[in-house]
Write a protein that holds these residues in place. Structure first.
Motif, short mmCIF file in Angstrom:
data_model
loop_
_atom_site.label_atom_id
_atom_site.label_comp_id
_atom_site.label_asym_id
_atom_site.label_seq_id
_atom_site.Cartn_x
_atom_site.Cartn_y
_atom_site.Cartn_z
N ILE A 17 57.92 -6.01 -12.12
CA ILE A 17 57.75 -5.54 -13.50
C ILE A 17 58.96 -4.70 -13.91
CG2 ILE A 17 56.26 -4.25 -15.10
CD1 ILE A 17 55.07 -6.90 -13.93
N ALA A 18 59.46 -3.89 -12.97
CA ALA A 18 60.65 -3.08 -13.27
C ALA A 18 61.81 -3.99 -13.67
CB ALA A 18 61.03 -2.21 -12.08
N ALA A 19 61.99 -5.09 -12.93
CA ALA A 19 63.08 -6.02 -13.23
C ALA A 19 62.87 -6.68 -14.60
CB ALA A 19 63.17 -7.08 -12.14
N ALA A 20 61.62 -7.08 -14.87
CA ALA A 20 61.34 -7.74 -16.15
C ALA A 20 61.59 -6.78 -17.31
CB ALA A 20 59.89 -8.22 -16.16
N VAL A 21 61.16 -5.53 -17.13
CA VAL A 21 61.31 -4.54 -18.19
C VAL A 21 62.79 -4.26 -18.46
CG1 VAL A 21 61.00 -2.07 -18.64
CG2 VAL A 21 59.05 -3.46 -17.98
N ALA A 22 63.59 -4.24 -17.38
CA ALA A 22 65.03 -3.97 -17.54
C ALA A 22 65.69 -5.02 -18.42
CB ALA A 22 65.70 -3.91 -16.18
N ALA A 23 65.11 -6.23 -18.42
CA ALA A 23 65.69 -7.31 -19.21
C ALA A 23 65.06 -7.44 -20.60
CB ALA A 23 65.53 -8.62 -18.44
N ASP A 24 64.11 -6.56 -20.90
CA ASP A 24 63.37 -6.65 -22.16
C ASP A 24 64.04 -5.74 -23.20
OD1 ASP A 24 61.57 -6.22 -24.27
OD2 ASP A 24 59.81 -6.35 -22.97
N PRO A 25 64.63 -6.31 -24.26
CA PRO A 25 65.36 -5.48 -25.23
C PRO A 25 64.47 -4.47 -25.95
CG PRO A 25 65.25 -7.79 -25.95
CD PRO A 25 64.66 -7.74 -24.60
N GLU A 26 63.21 -4.83 -26.19
CA GLU A 26 62.32 -3.89 -26.88
C GLU A 26 62.09 -2.66 -26.00
OE1 GLU A 26 58.32 -5.26 -27.86
OE2 GLU A 26 57.82 -3.16 -28.30
N ALA A 27 61.93 -2.89 -24.68
CA ALA A 27 61.67 -1.79 -23.77
C ALA A 27 62.85 -0.82 -23.70
CB ALA A 27 61.36 -2.34 -22.37
N ALA A 28 64.06 -1.37 -23.82
CA ALA A 28 65.25 -0.53 -23.68
C ALA A 28 65.24 0.63 -24.68
CB ALA A 28 66.50 -1.38 -23.86
N ALA A 29 64.72 0.36 -25.88
CA ALA A 29 64.69 1.41 -26.90
C ALA A 29 63.63 2.47 -26.59
CB ALA A 29 64.41 0.79 -28.26
N LEU A 30 62.72 2.14 -25.68
CA LEU A 30 61.59 3.04 -25.43
C LEU A 30 61.72 3.79 -24.12
CD1 LEU A 30 58.77 0.62 -26.62
CD2 LEU A 30 59.50 2.69 -27.78
N GLY A 31 62.87 3.65 -23.46
CA GLY A 31 63.07 4.38 -22.21
C GLY A 31 63.44 3.43 -21.08
N SER A 32 63.23 3.89 -19.85
CA SER A 32 63.59 3.05 -18.71
C SER A 32 62.49 3.12 -17.67
CB SER A 32 64.90 3.56 -18.10
OG SER A 32 64.70 4.87 -17.64
N ALA A 33 62.41 2.06 -16.84
CA ALA A 33 61.34 2.01 -15.84
C ALA A 33 61.93 1.77 -14.46
CB ALA A 33 60.37 0.89 -16.19
N ALA A 34 61.30 2.35 -13.45
CA ALA A 34 61.74 2.12 -12.07
C ALA A 34 60.52 2.02 -11.17
CB ALA A 34 62.62 3.28 -11.62
N ALA A 35 60.62 1.16 -10.15
CA ALA A 35 59.51 1.02 -9.21
C ALA A 35 59.63 2.10 -8.14
CB ALA A 35 59.54 -0.36 -8.58
N GLU A 36 58.49 2.66 -7.80
CA GLU A 36 58.46 3.65 -6.71
C GLU A 36 57.20 3.35 -5.93
OE1 GLU A 36 60.51 6.52 -6.25
OE2 GLU A 36 59.31 7.16 -4.53
N GLY A 37 57.35 2.62 -4.83
CA GLY A 37 56.16 2.18 -4.09
C GLY A 37 55.27 1.35 -5.01
N PRO A 38 53.97 1.65 -5.01
CA PRO A 38 53.04 0.85 -5.82
C PRO A 38 53.02 1.26 -7.30
CG PRO A 38 51.87 2.53 -4.58
CD PRO A 38 53.30 2.65 -4.16
N TYR A 39 53.92 2.13 -7.69
CA TYR A 39 53.93 2.62 -9.08
C TYR A 39 55.14 2.14 -9.86
CZ TYR A 39 50.18 5.92 -8.15
OH TYR A 39 48.96 6.48 -7.86
N LEU A 40 54.92 1.97 -11.14
CA LEU A 40 56.04 1.76 -12.05
C LEU A 40 56.17 3.06 -12.85
CD1 LEU A 40 57.99 -0.49 -13.11
CD2 LEU A 40 56.46 -0.61 -15.08
#
Ligand code: ARG
Length: 587
Positions: free
Chosen positions: A70-93
């Protein structure tokens, strides 16, 4: 912040659905409402944490694998970019929000007087019964817990958009009332509360206790009280006149306590006005076979099939009981104002009573019987021992407020704050109410608790006065600024300036206010707001120690922090108002 959360839930749900499709699985199983946002355990991890555990089975991958994908998909999502950034940490995004943009939105919204109020429960009609004393004695410590639970629940539900009617149910009929009358007839010599310099409720309570003395002198006193009740139900004019006089004394006295403690009711209902209807309902239920008659003429219900007892609904002499009137009261209330929910705030000693009441209404065929809820709460003890009514060692509510207020006044004097606070007696009273209400609310309602007056007042603990103190600190900063002090007057507020870690953490606490109110309303638990206020107050205290406001050399940062102080103050003022903690400008 709520908007940001919702937007992220949608983005993540979309990415999860794509992931499912990629694996040839049914994407329809993932929707945004299943995505849960949490607060990450450490602030370094980000602003929002989304656990992936619940998707493992569905997506046939480990939670950690899903978080990565999901972290990888979000990094490629232009809409998400405007809303911040996401990173995986174990079982959490984990998600970081874009601070400058978010800070601007939070500050703008948190300025409004309506900040914290919402519409989640709009269109929902809730009736809340609380306090509900008997008219034979004053309010005691247990009532203080009851009152603040009911009062703040009413306010919290209103803040979440519900239409609320608060009701005080007055039990002004029955043998216990006749006992205080009988004792007064024997010992009262026609005196009034004014003659003895007592509040009316204390005056009548004194005679209720004196009934025990009467009983020692005259073993027939119990029977005489029953006889007096029969005369009362038969409408005997002399009995009714005395009853009316004593009842008014008590009601005038308790009204003073309510107004002193900031408790308000939309309506009063009286057992004396609903018990007849209760009797009619019992008669109707007898015909329907819901009740049965014993040989002695008394009327009963049998609840053994649901693991309860047999219960009497009418005595053999035809007089009504506590449960009888509650049937009439419930029916009259629903006819008067059809509600979605009726909440009874009553001590847990009456759990059995309410089980029987709700079950009986169901058996009688009222389709709203399922909308009734008993909000049950535990005992309040003082360190010195359990409260007892009949022995006359009850902890009186007025006395307790007096005691805490005088402790608060002594504290103001010890700190030599008389000039700073203005009217120190009035401020001490408000501190006492803040102390008592917070202390009583912060414990989960179902638990028994110990009320410790000194601990409730501690200015730097988990207390009401601590929250009041932080409200006063915020007010004082704003006052100084208004008087022309400090650097902020030279600067211009700019939310972008508040992107530093300290400012950002406090902004997030401000942003969490409406959600705290909403969760308290949905859980019918005002302690959620109390806990939020404590978090905000201690967050503010830490922030203020580390971050100069008026003395900040950067004038724009000073002005920006000042607007943050105003937002904190707004949350504290509205929030304390919801839980019965008086807001103080100075203390
Ligand atoms: N007056 C009762 C008491 O002091 C409590 C009344 C609770 N409400 C009700 N509808 N039964 O114990």
């Amino acid at each position: 912040m709520v908007e940001a959360k919702t937007a992220w839930k949608n983005i993540i749900a979309r990415a999860l659905a794509d992931y499912a499709r990629g694996k040839g699985l049914d994407a329809g199983l993932v929707d945004a409402s299943s995505v849960v946002a949490e607060k990450p355990p450490k602030k370094e991890l980000g602003d929002l944490g989304f656990p992936m555990f619940s998707y493992a089975k569905l997506l046939r991958s480990s939670p950690a694998q899903i978080a990565q994908a999901i972290a990888a998909a979000v990094a490629a999502d232009p809409e998400a970019a405007a809303l911040g950034s996401a990173a995986a940490e174990g079982p959490y995004l984990n998600v970081r929000l874009p601070r400058p943009a978010e800070a601007g939105r939070i500050l703008e919204a948190a300025r409004a007087p309506a900040w914290g109020k919402g519409n989640r429960l709009s269109g929902h009609k809730v009736m809340i019964e609380f306090s509900s004393p008997n008219t034979n004695k004053p309010l005691h410590l247990g009532h203080l817990r009851n009152n603040i639970l009911g009062e703040s629940l009413s306010r919290v539900l209103r803040a979440a958009g519900a239409e609320v009617r608060s009701i005080n149910h007055i039990n002004d009929r029955g043998v216990h009332i006749c006992k205080s009358m009988l004792a007064y007839m024997k010992f009262g010599e026609g005196r009034s509360p004014a003659d003895e310099g007592l509040k009316g409720d204390h005056f009548v309570g004194k005679y209720y206790v004196l009934f025990n003395k009467l009983l020692e002198e005259n073993p027939k006193a119990e029977e005489e009280a029953q006889e007096l009740l029969r005369k009362w139900e038969a409408g005997d004019p002399g009995t009714r006149a005395l009853w009316d006089k004593m009842r008014k004394w008590v009601l005038d006295g308790t009204a003073e306590t309510y107004s002193r403690t900031g408790v308000h009711f939309d309506l009063y209902d009286y057992e004396s006005e609903t018990y007849e209807l209760g009797k009619d309902i019992v008669a109707m239920g007898l015909e329907k076979g819901v009740f049965y008659r014993e040989e002695d003429g008394s009327v009963w219900g049998n609840f053994e099939d649901i693991g309860l007892d047999r219960k009497v609904f009418l005595r053999k002499d035809g007089t009504s009981l506590y449960i009888t009137q509650d049937l009439g009261t419930a029916v009259a209330r629903h006819e008067g104002w059809p509600y979605d929910r009726l909440v009874y705030v009553v001590a847990n000693e009456q759990q059995y009573h309410f089980k029987i009441l709700f079950e009986t209404l169901k058996r009688l065929g009222y389709d709203w019987a399922g909308d009734l809820h008993h909000l049950s709460y535990g005992m309040v003890n003082l360190p010195s021992g359990r409260m007892k009514t009949r022995e006359g060692t009850v902890v009186d509510a007025d006395d307790l407020v007096d005691e805490v207020a005088s402790l608060a006044k002594a504290e103001i004097e010890a700190k030599e704050r008389e000039d700073a606070v203005g009217d120190s007696a009035a401020v001490a009273e408000k501190i006492a109410l803040g102390a008592i209400h917070y202390y009583l609310l912060q414990v989960a309602p179902t638990k028994d608790m110990l009320f410790d007056p000194a601990a409730s007042l501690s200015f730097n603990g988990d207390t009401g006065p601590y929250i009041q103190y932080m409200g006063a600190r915020a007010s004082s900063i704003l006052r100084k600024h208004a008087a022309g002090e400090g650097n902020a007057i030279k600067g211009k507020a700019d939310p972008e300036k508040l992107s530093g870690d300290g400012d950002w953490e406090l902004l997030k606490l401000v942003a969490a206010f409406p959600e705290a109110v909403e969760s308290a309303a949905l859980a019918m638990d005002p302690s959620v707001v109390a806990a939020y206020l404590h978090d905000l107050a201690s967050g503010f205290s830490t922030w203020y120690r580390e971050n100069p406001v008026l003395n900040c050399p950067d004038a724009d940062l000073a002005a920006s922090r000042l607007s943050l102080v105003a937002a904190v103050r707004n949350c504290l003022e509205t929030g304390t108002g919801l839980v019965g903690i008086p807001f103080l400008e100075a203390m």
